[in-house]
Design an enzyme around this catalytic site. Structure first.
Site, PDB file in Angstrom:
ATOM      1  N   GLY A   1      -0.847  -0.637  -4.814  1.00  0.00           N
ATOM      2  CA  GLY A   1      -1.423   0.625  -5.267  1.00  0.00           C
ATOM      3  C   GLY A   1      -1.381   1.656  -4.166  1.00  0.00           C
ATOM      4  O   GLY A   1      -1.033   1.366  -3.012  1.00  0.00           O
TER       5      GLY A   1
ATOM      6  N   PHE B   1       3.943   0.373  -2.146  1.00  0.00           N
ATOM      7  CA  PHE B   1       3.753   0.389  -3.595  1.00  0.00           C
ATOM      8  C   PHE B   1       4.925   1.086  -4.281  1.00  0.00           C
ATOM      9  O   PHE B   1       5.493   0.575  -5.265  1.00  0.00           O
ATOM     10  CB  PHE B   1       2.422   1.090  -3.886  1.00  0.00           C
ATOM     11  CG  PHE B   1       2.167   1.486  -5.309  1.00  0.00           C
ATOM     12  CD1 PHE B   1       2.201   0.562  -6.332  1.00  0.00           C
ATOM     13  CD2 PHE B   1       1.836   2.803  -5.618  1.00  0.00           C
ATOM     14  CE1 PHE B   1       1.936   0.927  -7.653  1.00  0.00           C
ATOM     15  CE2 PHE B   1       1.565   3.183  -6.919  1.00  0.00           C
ATOM     16  CZ  PHE B   1       1.621   2.246  -7.936  1.00  0.00           C
TER      17      PHE B   1
ATOM     18  N   GLU C   1       0.827  -1.195   0.000  1.00  0.00           N
ATOM     19  CA  GLU C   1       0.000   0.000   0.000  1.00  0.00           C
ATOM     20  C   GLU C   1       0.867   1.253   0.000  1.00  0.00           C
ATOM     21  O   GLU C   1       1.799   1.371   0.786  1.00  0.00           O
ATOM     22  CB  GLU C   1      -0.896   0.045   1.236  1.00  0.00           C
ATOM     23  CG  GLU C   1      -1.902  -1.077   1.345  1.00  0.00           C
ATOM     24  CD  GLU C   1      -2.668  -1.015   2.653  1.00  0.00           C
ATOM     25  OE1 GLU C   1      -3.879  -1.247   2.629  1.00  0.00           O
ATOM     26  OE2 GLU C   1      -2.048  -0.740   3.708  1.00  0.00           O
ATOM     27  N   CYS C   2       0.551   2.181  -0.864  1.00  0.00           N
ATOM     28  CA  CYS C   2       1.109   3.528  -0.861  1.00  0.00           C
ATOM     29  C   CYS C   2       2.637   3.508  -0.833  1.00  0.00           C
ATOM     30  O   CYS C   2       3.273   3.270  -1.851  1.00  0.00           O
ATOM     31  CB  CYS C   2       0.535   4.322   0.302  1.00  0.00           C
ATOM     32  SG  CYS C   2       0.609   6.115   0.059  1.00  0.00           S
ATOM     33  N   GLY C   3       3.281   3.709   0.326  1.00  0.00           N
ATOM     34  CA  GLY C   3       4.739   3.683   0.385  1.00  0.00           C
ATOM     35  C   GLY C   3       5.303   2.345  -0.030  1.00  0.00           C
ATOM     36  O   GLY C   3       6.342   2.272  -0.702  1.00  0.00           O
TER      37      GLY C   3
END
Length: 457
Positions: free
Chosen positions: A428, A334, A330-332
Site C-alpha cells: 500500500g 506498491f 510500501e509506496c513505490g
C-alpha cells in the site's frame, strides 16, 4: 531507565526551505573535520535528509519520529544510536512549531522538549534586514520553553552580518552564532517538498566539503559545541532484548527504491534477520536464499522504463510472491507490484502485475501526512482490529488502492480504504516503521522463516 550524558543540539527552521539540511550538513562536516565522533538524526518521517547526513558522516543517520515511534521510543532510539558519540546533531522538520494539523504534536519543538535538546534556529535572511529580528523574537517568545539557544542566518550577505547580529541580539537576547552566505556552487536541488536524493547530486562530496569549510569560516562552532554540552543527561529505556527469528530478507536498494528507515532495518537485524540487498533495475533474480521481500519507497516512476525492461526480475518477483514468499511493499514498491506505471510524459510501462491496479501521476500531493491504519482482517503484519501508525507522501495514485485497511488522518476527521493484505503480503501507499512495533516485525520474520523452511533453505 538509563541516564547518559550526551551533548546534543537541534538545527530547526522557521519553515521548509530555510536551509536546515544545508546548515546541518555543514555543521556535521565541520565537526568531523575537528575530529568529533558525531551521530545525526532527522525529526519526522523524511527519508531523503538522512541520506545526506550519511554522505557527510559515512555512517547511518536515523529518524526521530514521535508519531511512528512514540516519545519513549524516540528517546530510546537516540540514546541507543548515540552510544560512543561525542555529540548528536538533530535536524528539525518543517517549521519549528509545525506538527500534526495546527498543533505542535510530532513537531521539532516537541522532539526538542522530549529529548531535552537545545535548539539553534536556522533563518533564511535573504531579502530581509531588521525583520529578521522580529522573526527570531517571535519564535523565541512563542512558547516560554522554546529552547532556542542560538540563531544561524542562511543566505545573508557578509557585509550585513555585523550589524544584523548586533541588532538581533539587542532586540531578542538570543545569541547569533554566525551565518552562511549564498553559496550557489553548493546548492542542493529540491524535488516536491524536499531535496532530491543524495545519489542524484553531482559532486556531492565536494559540495559538502565546501559547505564545511564555509561553516568554519563564518560560524562560531566552538559556541555550538558549548550549547550542545549544556544539554541535560538523556534518560531513556534500553531496547528490550528481542526474540531472535533468523530469516533472510531480500531488500530492494537502488536508485528506484531507496526510502528505508535505517533504524527499522536495524531492528529487523537485531531480531535475527539477514538483509540481502538487490537491485530491481540491474539484477535478474531475487537473492537465492531469500525467505522474504522488502520493496521500499522511492521513485519507480522515474525509472519505469528500465524497471519494465528488466523482465527477468519482474518474473522472479512475480513467481516468488505467487509461491507464497512474504512481502512488504510500501509506496513505490506498491506501484512496482501493480499492472503498470504511466509516467508524466504519458508513457505506460508494464510492471509485476501481482496487484490489479494501474499507477498514474496526479501532479499534487495525495493524502499527505500522518495517519493510523486499522486492519480489517488478519494479515502478515497484524490481526484484525489492530492499529498501525503510518505516513503517506506521494504524487502518484492508482485506480485501485486496496481495501484491507481503514486509514484515518491524524490531523482531521478523514477516512479512506487502502492497502492489500493477506497472510503473506502488505502492499500500500502508507509507510510504517518496524522499530515502532516489535510484534509487527516478529510476525513478518516468523512468516519469512516459515517460508524458508518450506523451501528447504
Amino acid at each position: 531507565m538509563t541516564e547518559r550524558q550526551l551533548p546534543r543540539v537541534m538545527i530547526a527552521g522557521t519553515g521548509s526551505g530555510t536551509g536546515k539540511t544545508t546548515i546541518t550538513c555543514a555543521l556535521l562536516r565541520a565537526l568531523l573535520s575537528r575530529g568529533k565522533k558525531v551521530v545525526s538524526m532527522k525529526c519526522g518521517p523524511d527519508y531523503i535528509d538522512p541520506m545526506f547526513h550519511r554522505e557527510v558522516l559515512g555512517t547511518k543517520s536515523g529518524n526521530l519520529d514521535l508519531f511512528l515511534l512514540g516519545e519513549a521510543g524516540a528517546r530510546s532510539l537516540l540514546g541507543h544510536s548515540a552510544t560512543g558519540a561525542d555529540l548528536a546533531v538533530l535536524e528539525g522538520v518543517m517549521g519549528y512549531y509545525d506538527g500534526i494539523g495546527t498543533t505542535t504534536d510530532a513537531s521539532s519543538y516537541q522532539a526538542a522538549r522530549v529529548t531535552g535538546t537545545p535548539v539553534i534556529l536556522a533563518v533564511n535572511a535573504a531579502g530581509m534586514s531588521l525583520s529578521v529580528a522580529a522573526l527570531v523574537r517571535g519564535f523565541g517568545a512563542f512558547r516560554p520553553d522554546s529552547g532556542i539557544a542560538g540563531v544561524i542566518f542562511n543566505r545573508l550577505p557578509p557585509a550585513l552580518y555585523p550589524e544584523i547580529k548586533a541588532r538581533v541580539e539587542a532586540e531578542t537576547g538570543i545569541p547569533v552564532l554566525g551565518y552562511l552566505p549564498k553559496l550557489p556552487d553548493c546548492a542542493l536541488e529540491s524535488r516536491h517538498l524536499g531535496l532530491i536524493t543524495a545519489g542524484e547530486v553531482a559532486h556531492l562530496r565536494e559540495k559538502l566539503d565546501a559547505l564545511g569549510r564555509a561553516f568554519l569560516e563564518t560560524v562560531d562552532i566552538g559556541r555550538i559545541e558549548r550549547i550542545a554540552q549544556s544539554a541535560p543527561p538523556l534518560s531513556f529505556d534500553e531496547p528490550a532484548r528481542p526474540v531472535r527469528i533468523p530469516a533472510t530478507i531480500a531488500v530492494a536498494r537502488d536508485k528506484a527504491f531507496c526510502f528505508y528507515y535505517e533504524d527499522a532495518l536495524e531492528a529487523l537485524e537485531r531480531m535475527g534477520a539477514k538483509l540481502s540487498p538487490f537491485s530491481p533495475l540491474e539484477d535478474k533474480t531475487l537473492p537465492l536464499q531469500a525467505g522474504g521481500l522488502l520493496l521500499g519507497g522511492g521513485y519507480p516512476e522515474l525509472y519505469a522504463k528500465a524497471l519494465s525492461e528488466n523482465a527477468a526480475m519482474l518474473d522472479s518477483i512475480r513467481a516468488a510472491l505467487q509461491n507464497g514468499m512474504p512481502c512488504v511493499a510500501e509506496c513505490g514498491g506498491f506501484l512496482y507490484l501493480g499492472k503498470g506505471i504511466t509516467t508524466e510524459e504519458g508513457e505506460r510501462y508494464p510492471m509485476a502485475g501481482v496487484l490489479p491496479m494501474e499507477a498514474h501521476p496526479t501532479r499534487r500531493l495525495r493524502r499527505f501526512g500522518y495517519l493510523t491504519l486499522t486492519a480489517r482482517r488478519d494479515n502478515l503484519l497484524c490481526r484484525a482490529g489492530e492499529r498501525i501508525p503510518a505516513h503517506e507522501f506521494h504524487y502518484y495514485d492508482t485506480d485501485q488502492n486496496g481495501a484491507d485497511f481503514l486509514a484515518e488522518k491524524a490531523s482531521r476527521p478523514e477516512r479512506w480504504e487502502c492497502g492489500y493484505a493477506s497472510d503473506t503480503l502488505y502492499a500500500g501507499f502508507p509507510h510504517f516503521h518496524f522499530g515502532g512495533s516489535g510484534e509487527m516485525a516478529a510476525r513478518f520474520l516468523q512468516k519469512c522463516a516459515a517460508y524458508e523452511r518450506t523451501m528447504g533453505r
